[in-house]
Write a protein that holds these residues in place. Structure first.
Motif, short mmCIF file in Angstrom:
data_model
loop_
_atom_site.label_atom_id
_atom_site.label_comp_id
_atom_site.label_asym_id
_atom_site.label_seq_id
_atom_site.Cartn_x
_atom_site.Cartn_y
_atom_site.Cartn_z
N ALA A 1 5.63 3.36 8.90
CA ALA A 1 5.47 1.78 8.80
C ALA A 1 4.15 1.23 9.65
O ALA A 1 3.58 0.51 9.16
N ALA A 2 4.27 1.79 10.79
CA ALA A 2 3.15 1.48 11.67
C ALA A 2 1.68 1.85 11.08
O ALA A 2 0.68 1.08 11.28
N ARG A 3 1.65 3.00 10.60
CA ARG A 3 0.30 3.56 10.02
C ARG A 3 0.13 2.75 8.79
O ARG A 3 -1.18 2.70 8.77
N ILE B 1 0.74 -1.07 0.02
CA ILE B 1 0.09 0.15 0.03
C ILE B 1 0.77 1.42 0.03
O ILE B 1 1.68 1.52 0.85
N SER B 2 0.83 2.16 -1.00
CA SER B 2 1.84 3.49 -1.01
C SER B 2 1.05 4.44 -0.24
O SER B 2 2.02 5.38 0.09
N ARG B 3 -0.24 4.43 -0.22
CA ARG B 3 -1.07 5.59 0.55
C ARG B 3 -1.59 4.71 2.07
O ARG B 3 -2.42 4.14 1.71
N PRO B 4 -1.31 4.96 3.16
CA PRO B 4 -1.75 4.16 4.25
C PRO B 4 -3.21 4.51 4.45
O PRO B 4 -3.65 5.63 4.39
N PHE B 5 -3.99 3.55 4.80
CA PHE B 5 -5.08 3.83 5.12
C PHE B 5 -5.16 4.03 6.68
O PHE B 5 -4.32 3.75 7.32
N PRO B 6 -6.28 5.01 7.35
CA PRO B 6 -6.37 5.35 8.68
C PRO B 6 -6.48 4.15 9.43
O PRO B 6 -7.03 3.12 9.01
N PRO B 7 -5.93 3.94 10.94
CA PRO B 7 -5.99 2.85 11.76
C PRO B 7 -7.53 2.39 11.97
O PRO B 7 -8.40 3.12 12.05
N GLY B 8 -7.81 1.17 11.45
CA GLY B 8 -9.02 0.46 11.58
C GLY B 8 -9.95 0.56 10.60
O GLY B 8 -11.12 0.32 10.42
N SER B 9 -9.36 1.28 9.34
CA SER B 9 -10.48 1.32 8.20
C SER B 9 -10.63 0.25 7.41
O SER B 9 -9.64 -0.80 7.44
N GLN C 1 1.59 10.44 18.34
CA GLN C 1 1.03 10.67 16.82
C GLN C 1 -0.23 9.78 16.61
O GLN C 1 -1.15 10.16 15.94
N LEU C 2 0.23 8.52 16.95
CA LEU C 2 -0.95 7.48 16.89
C LEU C 2 -2.14 7.89 17.40
O LEU C 2 -3.28 7.37 17.09
N LYS C 3 -1.96 8.01 18.75
CA LYS C 3 -3.32 8.62 19.38
C LYS C 3 -4.02 9.81 18.73
O LYS C 3 -5.20 9.63 18.78
N ARG C 4 -3.29 10.33 18.00
CA ARG C 4 -4.03 11.68 17.54
C ARG C 4 -4.68 11.06 16.16
O ARG C 4 -5.82 11.60 15.39
N ASP C 5 -4.42 9.93 15.92
CA ASP C 5 -4.98 9.12 14.61
C ASP C 5 -6.29 8.56 14.95
O ASP C 5 -6.71 7.77 14.29
#
Length: 445
Positions: free
Chosen positions: A153-155, A17-25, A175-179
């Motif tokens: 990478a995590a995102r 995936i070249s453009r990450p999806f938001p967490p949980g999507s 940053q991940l919390k803000r996501d």
């Protein structure tokens, strides 16, 4: 995101995936043969060497994106997607990969481990390993440039729970919390006191850094969803600062516990395993070998991580009674341990050691070795309380030598102590219960 007629089954993939999806999507769509390639282009999937897109007729859907040399792994829609992150530890780290990640994967969760070692991506024992690229060699660059790569990478994994294993990744956690993700910090050490012992920091500087880190950690962790501690003293430190923490002990995994008692032990060999540093008391161990009166050698299994410690060890009179192996894999290390009658863990008495529970203590016990350990109150409670070894003043090489000589002269005593330690691990100090605690902790998030 609104679902279309059919779930495409696309999982955000670390290398496709070249453009990450938001967490949980979830990505869902319906399309026919004519717009298949257009859909692939629009969601940003690149065709990479060694990767394949599997199709079905009728309503087409992407079934999986997987390395062609790995078996396809099917993940339930109800599975929790968990991502562990480290910018410092090795990919097969004992606590992170061997214990936590594998246990969660075996429990049916979708587990990804993000590392930064430059060795590439792989799937191992049900865990996807994502490589953010080789970590920077300088500490400032590792804490900035490498941390940003780990965050990216995590995102890209699309996980909903992120489990961080390094203090320098706390800003990544924010940053991940803000996501909108759920974030856990895993404290392997009591970092407030650990900073005070860093050889690269002068004492005054170390105290200032410790105070600043304390303030930063209190503020940052208040925003996290949970904190895990590797032993009780760390959790107690957090509780004193108003931070709740779940203890997940670093006890041995099942495959590292000897299944049968050792029928006998041969005299002549003792061992130390792990990183070789001054603060872990290894130069004193080498000095102790010069004071031994019985024919015995020390097997040294692990890397020198300090020039000063290496010079001190090799200039000691006891060095001629040492066989140094350097860094070995865990199987090779265990083979050397099995040759020995006792394992040594005589860390120096600094604040971060006296209440710690070092891995090697329980690894020696799991292998059926007698233990010669430092005489810290907690360690004495385990070693002498279980009858599995002898405690000594770690700053006194002659006391350590006397304990080595005693066990070397009485191999049956060493065997009995080793068996007592093995039984204690089978009954109390093993990972199985800790794995259940970890899963229960995740369920509360």
């Amino acid at each position: 995101m609104n679902d279309s007629k059919q779930d495409c089954g696309i999982r955000p993939s670390y290398n496709a995936i070249s453009r990450p999806f938001p967490p949980g999507s979830r990505v869902t769509a319906s399309f026919t043969d004519e717009n298949h390639q257009a859909f692939i282009r629009n969601i940003g999937i690149k065709t990479l060497p060694g990767f394949m897109l599997e199709e079905k007729s009728g309503w087409e859907h992407v079934q999986s994106i997987s390395a062609s040399n790995h078996p396809e792994q099917t993940v339930s829609r109800d599975t929790v997607k968990i991502c562990h992150l480290t910018s410092v530890h090795e990919r097969y780290d004992i606590r992170i990969f061997l214990k936590q990640c594998r246990s969660l994967a075996k429990a049916g969760h979708d587990v990804t481990l993000v590392v930064a070692d430059g060795r590439g991506a792989e799937i191992r024992e049900g865990v996807r390993i994502v490589d953010a690229g080789k970590r920077a060699t300088s500490r400032p660059l590792r804490m900035t440039l490498t941390a940003r790569k780990v965050l990216a990478a995590a995102r890209s994994t699309g996980s909903t729970i992120f489990h961080l294993h390094d203090p320098e990744l706390i800003p990544v956690g924010l940053q991940l919390k803000r996501d909108g993700a759920r974030v856990i910090f895993d404290s392997h050490e009591d970092y407030i006191t650990d900073i005070l012992t860093k050889p690269y920091l002068k004492f005054g500087t170390a105290r200032l850094v410790s105070v600043l880190y304390d303030r930063f950690e209190r503020s940052a962790l208040a925003a996290f969803d949970g904190v895990v501690s590797a032993y009780d003293a760390i959790a107690n430190s957090y509780h004193e600062r108003g931070i709740n923490s779940q203890v997940i002990n670093n006890y041995p995994i099942e495959e590292e516990i000897s299944l049968v008692p050792r029928p006998s032990v041969r005299p002549g060999l003792v061992c130390y395993t792990g990183a070789i540093t001054t603060i872990r008391g290894v130069p004193n161990l080498i000095d102790a070998m010069a004071h031994c009166r019985t024919p015995v050698k020390l097997l040294l299994v692990g890397p020198f991580t300090e020039k000063r410690a290496e010079e001190s060890c090799k200039s000691s009179k006891g060095w001629e009674r040492v066989e140094a192996f350097g860094l070995l894999n865990r199987q090779a290390m265990r083979e050397q341990m099995d040759r020995c009658l006792a394992g040594l863990v005589t860390f120096l008495p600094v604040a971060n050691h006296v209440a710690a529970q070092p891995n090697k203590l329980f690894e020696y016990m799991a292998a059926g070795l007698a233990v010669i350990g430092a005489d810290f109150p907690l360690w004495k409670e385990i070693i002498e309380g279980e009858g599995c070894g002898i405690c000594v003043d770690p700053t006194d090489p002659e006391a350590t030598a006397a304990a080595i000589d005693r066990l070397n002269a009485e191999p049956e005593l060493a065997r009995m102590m080793g068996e007592a330690g093995r039984q204690a691990v089978l009954k109390r100090y093993n990972w199985n219960a800790e794995a259940e605690k970890l899963q229960a902790f995740y369920a509360t998030l």
